[in-house]
Structure formats: C-alpha cells, structure tokens
Design an enzyme around this catalytic site. Sequence first.
Site, PDB file in Angstrom:
ATOM      1  CB  THR A  90      -0.944   0.020   1.231  1.00 16.07           C
ATOM      2  OG1 THR A  90      -0.213  -0.249   2.413  1.00 16.07           O
ATOM      3  CG2 THR A  90      -2.073  -0.980   1.093  1.00 16.07           C
ATOM      4  CD  GLN A 144       3.915  -2.533  -5.977  1.00 18.60           C
ATOM      5  OE1 GLN A 144       3.951  -1.801  -5.000  1.00 18.60           O
ATOM      6  NE2 GLN A 144       3.804  -2.075  -7.218  1.00 18.60           N
ATOM      7  CE1 TYR A 175       1.755   0.095  -8.982  1.00 25.78           C
ATOM      8  CE2 TYR A 175       2.687   1.532  -7.307  1.00 25.78           C
ATOM      9  CZ  TYR A 175       1.628   0.796  -7.804  1.00 25.78           C
ATOM     10  OH  TYR A 175       0.442   0.761  -7.113  1.00 25.78           O
ATOM     11  CB  THR A 200       1.937  -3.910  -9.595  1.00 30.65           C
ATOM     12  OG1 THR A 200       2.009  -4.305  -8.217  1.00 30.65           O
ATOM     13  CG2 THR A 200       0.532  -3.413  -9.887  1.00 30.65           C
ATOM     14  CG  HIS A 204      -4.267  -1.780  -7.961  1.00 27.28           C
ATOM     15  ND1 HIS A 204      -3.051  -2.012  -8.535  1.00 27.28           N
ATOM     16  CD2 HIS A 204      -4.054  -0.770  -7.085  1.00 27.28           C
ATOM     17  CE1 HIS A 204      -2.145  -1.177  -8.056  1.00 27.28           C
ATOM     18  NE2 HIS A 204      -2.735  -0.407  -7.152  1.00 27.28           N
ATOM     19  CG  PHE A 229     -10.018 -11.609   0.990  1.00 26.15           C
ATOM     20  CD1 PHE A 229     -10.611 -12.861   1.058  1.00 26.15           C
ATOM     21  CD2 PHE A 229      -9.565 -11.153  -0.237  1.00 26.15           C
ATOM     22  CE1 PHE A 229     -10.732 -13.656  -0.078  1.00 26.15           C
ATOM     23  CE2 PHE A 229      -9.675 -11.927  -1.383  1.00 26.15           C
ATOM     24  CZ  PHE A 229     -10.254 -13.177  -1.300  1.00 26.15           C
ATOM     25  NE  ARG A 230     -12.375  -4.552   3.733  1.00 25.07           N
ATOM     26  CZ  ARG A 230     -11.519  -4.613   2.704  1.00 25.07           C
ATOM     27  NH1 ARG A 230     -10.698  -5.648   2.569  1.00 25.07           N
ATOM     28  NH2 ARG A 230     -11.466  -3.632   1.818  1.00 25.07           N
ATOM     29  NE  ARG A 286      -9.815   0.422  -0.169  1.00 26.93           N
ATOM     30  CZ  ARG A 286      -9.842  -0.274  -1.310  1.00 26.93           C
ATOM     31  NH1 ARG A 286      -9.845  -1.599  -1.273  1.00 26.93           N
ATOM     32  NH2 ARG A 286      -9.855   0.337  -2.486  1.00 26.93           N
TER      33      ARG A 286
HETATM   34  C1  LIG Z   1      -4.176   2.916   0.068  1.00 27.91           C
HETATM   35  C2  LIG Z   1      -3.791   1.843  -0.910  1.00 27.91           C
HETATM   36  C3  LIG Z   1      -2.574   1.919  -1.570  1.00 27.91           C
HETATM   37  C4  LIG Z   1      -2.206   0.919  -2.460  1.00 27.91           C
HETATM   38  N1  LIG Z   1      -0.980   0.974  -3.055  1.00 27.91           N
HETATM   39  C5  LIG Z   1      -0.577  -0.038  -3.833  1.00 27.91           C
HETATM   40  C6  LIG Z   1       0.742  -0.066  -4.339  1.00 27.91           C
HETATM   41  O1  LIG Z   1       1.552   0.811  -4.070  1.00 27.91           O
HETATM   42  N2  LIG Z   1       1.079  -1.097  -5.144  1.00 27.91           N
HETATM   43  C7  LIG Z   1       0.202  -2.109  -5.474  1.00 27.91           C
HETATM   44  O2  LIG Z   1       0.566  -3.030  -6.210  1.00 27.91           O
HETATM   45  N3  LIG Z   1      -1.043  -2.119  -4.973  1.00 27.91           N
HETATM   46  C8  LIG Z   1      -1.443  -1.123  -4.163  1.00 27.91           C
HETATM   47  N4  LIG Z   1      -2.689  -1.147  -3.612  1.00 27.91           N
HETATM   48  C9  LIG Z   1      -3.558  -2.312  -3.875  1.00 27.91           C
HETATM   49  C10 LIG Z   1      -3.314  -3.385  -2.793  1.00 27.91           C
HETATM   50  O3  LIG Z   1      -2.046  -3.934  -2.912  1.00 27.91           O
HETATM   51  C11 LIG Z   1      -4.358  -4.515  -2.880  1.00 27.91           C
HETATM   52  O4  LIG Z   1      -4.370  -5.020  -4.180  1.00 27.91           O
HETATM   53  C12 LIG Z   1      -5.758  -4.081  -2.483  1.00 27.91           C
HETATM   54  O5  LIG Z   1      -5.740  -3.092  -1.496  1.00 27.91           O
HETATM   55  C13 LIG Z   1      -6.536  -5.270  -1.944  1.00 27.91           C
HETATM   56  O6  LIG Z   1      -7.842  -4.901  -1.637  1.00 27.91           O
HETATM   57  P1  LIG Z   1      -8.356  -4.593  -0.139  1.00 27.91           P
HETATM   58  O7  LIG Z   1      -7.908  -3.230   0.178  1.00 27.91           O
HETATM   59  O8  LIG Z   1      -9.841  -4.706  -0.310  1.00 27.91           O
HETATM   60  O9  LIG Z   1      -7.791  -5.647   0.770  1.00 27.91           O
HETATM   61  C14 LIG Z   1      -3.090  -0.162  -2.726  1.00 27.91           C
HETATM   62  C15 LIG Z   1      -4.307  -0.224  -2.054  1.00 27.91           C
HETATM   63  C16 LIG Z   1      -4.654   0.749  -1.149  1.00 27.91           C
HETATM   64  C17 LIG Z   1      -5.964   0.618  -0.410  1.00 27.91           C
END
Ligand SMILES: Cc1cc2nc3c(=O)[nH]c(=O)nc-3n(C[C@H](O)[C@H](O)[C@H](O)COP(=O)(O)O)c2cc1C
Length: 391
Positions: free
Chosen positions: A82, A131, A133, A159, A282, A316-317, A337
């Site tokens: 994240t 991870q 980019y 990603t 994502h 997933f919660r 999250r």
């Molecule tokens: C605040 C936030 C920032 C995120 N930043 C990235 C990131 O930098 N790289 C990435 O591959 N996914 C990122 N994601 C996606 C997460 O890795 C993940 O796929 C996703 O949050 C899963 O869903 P969930 O929040 O319902 O668990 C981000 C998600 C959130 C909520």
Amino acid sequence: MSRLDRCLSVRDFEREARRIMPRCVEGYVCGGTEDGASLRESLRAQHDIGFKPRGLRVVDQRSSQVSLFGEQYAMPVGFAPTGFSAIVMHECDLALARAAQDARIPFIISGASSVPLERLQEATGKRCWYQAYLPGNTDRIAKLLDRLRRAEIPVLVVTIDTCVGANRENLQKLAFTVPFKLSPRVVLDGMLHPRWSLNVFMRTLLGSGVPRFSNLYEDIGPPITQDPPNGFRGERDKLSWDHIRWIRRNWPGKLVLKGLMHADDARLAHEAGADGVIVSNHGGRQLDGCISPLQALPDVVAAVPAGFPVMVDGGFRRGADVLKAVALGASMVFTGRPQLFGAAVGGNAGIRKVTEIFRSEISTNMALLGCGSLADVTPDLIAPMRVACPA
Ligand SMILES: Cc1cc2nc3c(=O)[nH]c(=O)nc-3n(C[C@H](O)[C@H](O)[C@H](O)COP(=O)(O)O)c2cc1C
C-alpha cells in the site's frame, strides 16, 4: 472503553478509521475508481459463497500454517503493498513490516512507500517482499534490480495492472493528487481532523520530514510533493511480457506477478518463469467494472499446474472470507485496507489487533468447518449461496 477496545472486527476498524482520517485521506484509502463497481463487487462476492461444514471431527490441534517460497507463515494472510501509507500513520511502512514479522505473515513493500526498503529489511530479518511499479525500460529495471539484490529481497512482486493512472474522480473532487499538493482544501480538511493533524501530519513533518518516494527506483527519490525523475508513472505503459521474461533471466529471487484477472495471463506468467501470481483488481483502484478476484480465482487456479502458488487479494475482511479463497485453491490471501484502518485507529496496536482478528477468526472458523489444517479446507466445503428449488 477505548476506540481500540470497541473494534472487534475489521468493519469496526473501518468505521472508526473513517472518523479519524481527513476526507482526502479517507478518499485515498477507501475509494475506488469511476463508479466504484470493482470495489463493490470485491466486497460483495464474498457473500456469494457459503459453507457446508463437517461435524464430529477432532479439531483441538488445528493449525493455519502455510508454507510458501521456503518460509513457514502462521496463516494464509499477508499485507498487500500500500503506497503513501505515511499519510495514515507516522512511519506506517515500518509499523506494518514489524507487525507482519511478529505475526509471521508476509509483508510486501510498496514501490510507492516512504521508509527506505533497506531499513524495512533490517527491521525484519530481510524477509520483506518488494512490489515494483516498473517502467518498460530494461536499463531502468536493471538499476532497480541491483538495489533489490543488494538489499536481499527474497520475492519481487511486479504489479501489472497499472499501465496508466486510473480515473479516480473521488480524489479529484477532494483535491488529492500524486505528487501530493497542500491545497487550501486539503489544509482545511486537516484542520477539521485534529487528531490526524497532530499524530500523523505534525509528527511526520517534525520527525522525518516530508515523506519521500524512497523505493520507486534505484535511489531514494524526491519528497512526495514533487514528481520523481521520469515521472511517477513514466514508461509504465511500455511494460510487456518481454520485460517479464528479461526480469526472469536477470532476477535470481522469486518472481510474482500481481494484478492478474485472466486465466490466459496466469498461463503466460507460468510460461515466462514466474514463481506465483496474485489475482487482484488492485482493490478496485484501477479498471472499474471488473469481476471480483474471488470470481476470477478458480479459472486462474485451473489454468496453471498444481502446486503453482496462486494468491489473491481484494475485499477480504473476515477470516471466513480467507477460508473461502483457500477452499478455491488460494495459497495466500493479501489484505490492503484492513491494516491501514488498524493503523489509523490505533497505530502499532491497531495493526496488530487487525492481524489478530484475522488469526482468531480463521482458527475459530476452521474448527467450526471441521478442519485441522489448511489442507482440510477443500472445495467440497463451499457452495454457491442460493436456494435451488426441486424440479
Ligand atoms: C491505500 C492503498 C494503496 C495501495 N498501493 C498499492 C501499491 O503501491 N502497489 C500495489 O501493487 N497495490 C497497491 N494497492 C492495492 C493493494 O495492494 C491490494 O491489491 C488491495 O488493497 C486489496 O484490496 P483490499 O484493500 O480490499 O484488501 C493499494 C491499495 C490501497 C488501499
């Protein structure tokens, strides 16, 4: 009763976190893109599957341990990457890494994170996954791989669902931008949320200064208020399967592709020499109108050889949600999250409590399903959640 004590579930944490975070931070963490359809579907899909539990099985010695890439993890839950988590908690990346290490679960450093990956590796016995980019440019990828190799990153996660920035209308309305800009609107938002302003904004500014793009490329980048060299998204729209094959030849560690939703992409990933995939939309933050990762999971599992790790994230919660994915063949479920909600509500203790909630729900529900180990969590224990009328 403290805020933390009141939180018994991830949804409780979400409710509390939304009260604490300024609206622009809430929008960034909680929001999706366009109409929010991918995000909604990921959360809803968990309810399309029901359990058919077994009884009278001895479950007093159950274990949710899982073995993946040579590590033993305590449960099939890990922290997804994240980015910009510094706006949720001071040095949030470090807190997440440490909590994951203590709970013996995987933690993926985001390419858009702020605490230098070397420091995160130091704090966790060099167990963090990373991870990336990636730009579609082998010279630039090679320099990043050098840094990752030096830091002894065991698992590189690429990603693949962010070739361009998505249409985040909610963030435009809240004046939230990357690079981050302190607009009058954002300042007012912060002032209306004093707890956040004090604990996160002031503490970060005074403690470590403006967070930086520390882990995007080969060097520590500029503060998140400036565009990094080549841009935050520069050349990502040129990334292709050729680059993945090139990385495979040049990266000695494990290689995982994140953001697949199509069985054919899983097949290509396997053919390109990847060691695993993460089925993900994502968190509903890229293409809107996607099916849920849970719906995509069975086709992906069927497309790759048995034993090839298929992981999943999105919506997933509950421990029960995780067990449904395991029954469908997932080796690991990542959350994004939930741990940020924990961080917003209770800092270190909040992250740890969210992790403990998943652990305890998984353990309880394994017992109620009649499962002593994850190997017992098989497809026959689940079914579509609907009543079929006899013909
Ligand atoms: C605040 C936030 C920032 C995120 N930043 C990235 C990131 O930098 N790289 C990435 O591959 N996914 C990122 N994601 C996606 C997460 O890795 C993940 O796929 C996703 O949050 C899963 O869903 P969930 O929040 O319902 O668990 C981000 C998600 C959130 C909520």
